[in-house]
Write a protein that holds these residues in place. Structure first.
Motif, short mmCIF file in Angstrom:
data_model
loop_
_atom_site.label_atom_id
_atom_site.label_comp_id
_atom_site.label_asym_id
_atom_site.label_seq_id
_atom_site.Cartn_x
_atom_site.Cartn_y
_atom_site.Cartn_z
N VAL A 4 0.83 -1.20 0.00
CA VAL A 4 0.00 0.00 0.00
C VAL A 4 0.86 1.25 0.00
N THR A 5 2.01 1.21 0.68
CA THR A 5 2.83 2.39 0.85
C THR A 5 3.63 2.74 -0.40
N THR A 6 3.53 1.97 -1.47
CA THR A 6 4.32 2.26 -2.66
C THR A 6 3.53 3.02 -3.72
N SER A 7 2.44 3.64 -3.35
CA SER A 7 1.71 4.46 -4.31
C SER A 7 2.58 5.65 -4.72
N ARG A 8 2.42 6.07 -5.97
CA ARG A 8 3.18 7.20 -6.50
C ARG A 8 2.21 8.18 -7.16
N PRO A 9 2.58 9.47 -7.19
CA PRO A 9 1.71 10.44 -7.86
C PRO A 9 1.79 10.28 -9.37
N ASP A 10 0.73 10.64 -10.06
CA ASP A 10 0.79 10.69 -11.51
C ASP A 10 1.79 11.75 -11.95
N ILE A 11 2.38 11.55 -13.11
CA ILE A 11 3.23 12.57 -13.74
C ILE A 11 2.52 13.00 -15.02
N VAL A 12 2.36 14.31 -15.20
CA VAL A 12 1.66 14.83 -16.38
C VAL A 12 2.54 15.88 -17.06
N ASP A 13 2.24 16.15 -18.33
CA ASP A 13 2.97 17.20 -19.04
C ASP A 13 2.34 18.55 -18.71
N ARG A 14 2.84 19.61 -19.30
CA ARG A 14 2.38 20.96 -18.97
C ARG A 14 0.90 21.16 -19.31
N ASN A 15 0.35 20.33 -20.19
CA ASN A 15 -1.06 20.43 -20.57
C ASN A 15 -1.94 19.41 -19.88
N GLY A 16 -1.39 18.67 -18.92
CA GLY A 16 -2.16 17.69 -18.17
C GLY A 16 -2.21 16.31 -18.79
N GLU A 17 -1.47 16.09 -19.89
CA GLU A 17 -1.45 14.77 -20.53
C GLU A 17 -0.66 13.80 -19.66
N LEU A 18 -1.21 12.60 -19.49
CA LEU A 18 -0.62 11.62 -18.57
C LEU A 18 0.68 11.05 -19.13
N LEU A 19 1.73 11.08 -18.30
CA LEU A 19 3.03 10.52 -18.66
C LEU A 19 3.37 9.28 -17.85
N ALA A 20 2.87 9.20 -16.62
CA ALA A 20 3.14 8.04 -15.76
C ALA A 20 2.03 7.93 -14.73
N THR A 21 1.62 6.69 -14.43
CA THR A 21 0.57 6.47 -13.44
C THR A 21 0.73 5.08 -12.84
N ASP A 22 0.08 4.86 -11.69
CA ASP A 22 0.09 3.54 -11.05
C ASP A 22 -1.04 2.67 -11.60
N ILE A 23 -0.77 1.41 -11.80
CA ILE A 23 -1.82 0.44 -12.12
C ILE A 23 -1.66 -0.76 -11.19
N LYS A 24 -2.77 -1.45 -10.95
CA LYS A 24 -2.72 -2.65 -10.10
C LYS A 24 -2.29 -3.85 -10.93
N THR A 25 -1.50 -4.70 -10.31
CA THR A 25 -1.04 -5.91 -10.99
C THR A 25 -0.94 -7.03 -9.98
N ALA A 26 -0.97 -8.25 -10.45
CA ALA A 26 -0.87 -9.43 -9.57
C ALA A 26 0.53 -10.00 -9.62
N SER A 27 1.02 -10.43 -8.46
CA SER A 27 2.32 -11.10 -8.38
C SER A 27 2.12 -12.49 -7.80
N LEU A 28 2.84 -13.46 -8.35
CA LEU A 28 2.68 -14.87 -7.99
C LEU A 28 3.64 -15.25 -6.86
N TYR A 29 3.08 -15.91 -5.84
CA TYR A 29 3.92 -16.43 -4.77
C TYR A 29 3.58 -17.90 -4.53
N ALA A 30 4.42 -18.56 -3.74
CA ALA A 30 4.19 -19.96 -3.38
C ALA A 30 4.43 -20.14 -1.89
N GLU A 31 3.73 -21.13 -1.32
CA GLU A 31 3.97 -21.57 0.05
C GLU A 31 4.56 -22.98 -0.05
N PRO A 32 5.89 -23.08 -0.10
CA PRO A 32 6.54 -24.36 -0.36
C PRO A 32 6.07 -25.51 0.54
#
Length: 569
Positions: free
Chosen positions: A71-99
């Motif tokens: 949760v603590t790794t959220s980042r702000p969006d980065i936009v250009d001078r006109n508000g066009e999106l350059l970088a944003t956070d998206i949710k993704t799944a990561s695979l783990y195992a319980e050996p």
């Protein structure tokens, strides 16, 4: 009450009834004992389960082997001078195992390999046989990969939702926006700068709530950035160069409107970002900038008061100093005025301009313009310029025409901006900046009169000199070429050049500097030239032609590139 008494009396009178009643009491007692024992067993089972649940809920993630919350790794969006999106956070799944819950490691790996063919078999096998409570197998899966793995039905595998960075513009602004690592921490470009401004502290404290993180607005215009990236990519291929780059700079505010360098990488799949040729050459590359440095030599001579536009220098014969001989590439073999030294790009004339100022004055002027200082800006990837430890006469002479010191193309553009904007050095910024903010940090480095003279010689060079190929109808472009031989194994190479072109427009009141580079370009076709006028100058022209209107510069055809002569005194 009467009934109870009668029943009691009858029991007292009948001995048989007493025997039966006693047997009934004995049997009932055993049944109650069995019920109580059963209840006790079930109670103990449920108590054990409840206790285990309480224990598992009370231990921290580190003790259980699971990673900390993302949760603590959220980042702000980065936009250009006109508000066009350059970088944003998206949710993704990561695979783990319980050996400890993996029944058959070999079977699990074989099934996973059908979805993740790149998986390391030996490493994964060791993880699954480790007996650990938690191990990562693959971070940041695609939705399809997640779904396919779920369909495998392998027990002991699970998914955790994480955040990753997505860059809608891809490689277009990769070197400016930068990158994050697997844990969504900035490691280059403006992403790294943002972390250094307090984001990493917010993440560690758990306060990096995405709802509270305002977008970071950059100075770049994504439309112009796309044009720059497109033109240098085309130019690199067209002129068979190993690299190319360009920057568009607002001379009034110091804002970088666009900057790109190729080869580059896709930040969404940065598998080659660490390759040797993936370098932001505009701010992190050091080069001898060749004849573009004659801009500074001419300005220095004029600003010293020892030289005027009408001053003449003897360029009839080469200069010999020690074992070196200084020639002109296309020598005129005569005395040249200061504008002629500039438009004919005379090495001899430039050397004599430096001699007129003196060694210490020469060094001081370049430091005053920031050319030999480490540039102060937000972008972390900034190289420190190099210069001789001790300046001698030979150093001053060669530096006058762009050899002997190395600086970055971006610093060269910033210095040239000071020569045409009225004489103010404004450190570049990649964040949106107002004119008032720019005025507060601007430093006067040359006089208004010197700036007027430099606008004149820039315009004259585009009309009559090496800058002709960079002219754009209606936009009154001025500029200077630079073709420098590269140093290879300690010697200047005759067949490997670093070419540059610095342009300013519109020349009656410059608003923007465009500086382009081509590293080791070749002739476009057999018989054609490979100097800066034939490649870097044309790249600059194309960028200006496509972007000028977007930058708010209106075309004017009333006095097409006419250089207005300023006072000669």
């Amino acid at each position: 009450m009467i009934g109870k008494l009668l029943r009691r009396a009858s029991k007292e009178q009948d001995p048989g009834s007493i025997i039966v009643d006693g047997a009934r009491k004995a049997t009932g007692g055993k049944a109650r004992n069995r019920v109580l024992m059963t209840m006790a067993v079930f109670f103990s089972i449920y108590a054990t389960i409840a206790g285990r649940l309480v224990y598992l809920g009370s231990i921290d993630n580190d003790a259980s082997g699971a990673p900390p919350s993302r949760v603590t790794t959220s980042r702000p969006d980065i936009v250009d001078r006109n508000g066009e999106l350059l970088a944003t956070d998206i949710k993704t799944a990561s695979l783990y195992a319980e050996p400890r819950h993996i029944v058959d490691a070999d079977e699990a790996i074989e099934k996973l390999a059908t979805v993740l063919p790149e998986i390391d078999y030996e490493q994964t096998y060791n993880k699954l046989k480790s007996g650990a409570g938690f191990v990562w197998l693959q971070r940041q899966l695609t939705p399809k990969q997640q779904n396919d793995i779920m369909q495998l039905g392998v027990p002991g595998l699970g998914f955790r939702t994480e955040k990753r960075r997505f860059y809608p513009s891809g490689s277009t602004s990769a070197y400016i926006v930068g990158l994050t690592n697997i844990d969504n921490q900035g490691i280059s470009g403006m992403e790294k700068y943002i972390d250094g401004q307090g984001l990493s502290d917010l993440q560690l404290s758990g306060l990096a709530d995405p709802k509270d993180l305002a977008p970071v607005k950059l100075s770049i215009d994504l439309r112009v950035q796309h044009i720059v990236h497109d033109e240098i990519a085309v130019g690199m291929e067209k002129y068979h160069a190993i690299a190319a780059g360009a920057v568009v700079l607002n001379v009034k505010t110091g804002e970088v409107l666009a900057m790109a360098s190729v080869p580059d990488f896709d930040p969404n799949n940065p598998y080659n970002a660490q390759d040797k040729d993936r370098l932001n050459r505009m701010s992190a590359g050091l080069y001898e900038m060749g004849s573009t440095f004659k801009s500074f030599t001419t300005a220095m001579a004029l600003d010293s008061g020892k030289v005027s536009l009408s001053t003449k220098f003897d360029a009839t014969r080469p200069i010999r100093i020690g074992r070196q001989t200084i020639h002109d590439f296309h020598g005129k073999g005569r005395w040249l005025t200061v504008p002629e030294v500039f438009i004919y790009s005379s090495n001899i004339g430039s050397a004599k301009e430096a001699e007129a100022v003196g060694i210490e004055g020469h060094r001081e002027f370049l430091h005053r313009l920031g050319i030999l200082e480490k540039m102060q800006t937000e972008l972390p990837e900034v190289a420190r310029p190099t210069e001789p430890k001790v300046w001698k006469q030979v150093h001053s002479i060669t530096i006058a025409f762009g050899h002997g010191v190395s600086t970055t193309p971006l610093q060269t553009a910033v210095g040239c901006a000071a020569l045409v904007n009225g004489g103010y050095l404004i450190e570049p910024t990649f964040l949106a900046r107002t004119q008032e903010e720019a005025n507060a940090v601007a430093k006067k480095v040359v006089s208004e009169k010197t700036s007027d003279a430099m606008r004149y010689v820039y315009a004259l060079n585009a009309e009559k000199g090496s800058g002709r190929n960079a002219r754009v109808p209606g936009y009154r472009v001025g500029g200077k070429t630079g073709t420098a031989e590269k140093v290879v194994n300690g010697r200047y190479s005759k067949d490997k050049n670093f070419n540059a072109f610095v342009a300013a427009f519109p020349m009656d009141d410059p608003q923007y500097i465009v500086l382009t580079i081509a590293d080791e370009p070749k002739a476009e076709k057999p018989g054609m030239g490979a100097t800066a006028a034939s490649n870097a100058g044309i790249i600059a022209r194309n960028i200006i032609a496509r972007s000028a209107a977007l930058l708010g510069v209106k075309p004017d055809f009333s006095h097409e590139n006419g250089a207005t002569l300023v006072s000669m005194e």
